[in-house]
Design a protein around this motif. Sequence first.
Motif, mmCIF file in Angstrom:
data_model
loop_
_atom_site.group_PDB
_atom_site.id
_atom_site.type_symbol
_atom_site.label_atom_id
_atom_site.label_comp_id
_atom_site.label_asym_id
_atom_site.label_seq_id
_atom_site.Cartn_x
_atom_site.Cartn_y
_atom_site.Cartn_z
ATOM 1 N N ALA A 37 0.825 -1.213 0.000
ATOM 2 C CA ALA A 37 0.000 0.000 0.000
ATOM 3 C C ALA A 37 0.857 1.260 0.000
ATOM 4 C CB ALA A 37 -0.933 -0.004 1.215
ATOM 5 N N THR A 40 2.123 1.719 -3.515
ATOM 6 C CA THR A 40 1.020 2.126 -4.377
ATOM 7 C C THR A 40 0.671 3.595 -4.134
ATOM 8 O OG1 THR A 40 0.178 -0.127 -4.453
ATOM 9 C CG2 THR A 40 -1.377 1.616 -5.005
ATOM 10 N N ALA A 41 0.763 4.035 -2.881
ATOM 11 C CA ALA A 41 0.442 5.426 -2.535
ATOM 12 C C ALA A 41 1.376 6.418 -3.213
ATOM 13 C CB ALA A 41 0.495 5.610 -1.020
#
Length: 54
Positions: A37, A40-41
């Motif tokens: 995550a 991806t951020a």
Amino acid sequence: MNTKTAPWTHAKARQATVAAAKALFPSGCVEVNAVKAAWTAVNVPLASGEVTCP
């Protein structure tokens, strides 16, 4: 990060850190997914051959 290879890219760094999270927490999907995550951020997409969490 001992697995650094040339040329080092963000995608390779993502793959290495996800693999490291899986190695450090073999039964911990929370940690692996948190690393994914984070990458991806910052707009580093899923790498081919990336470690998955069952």
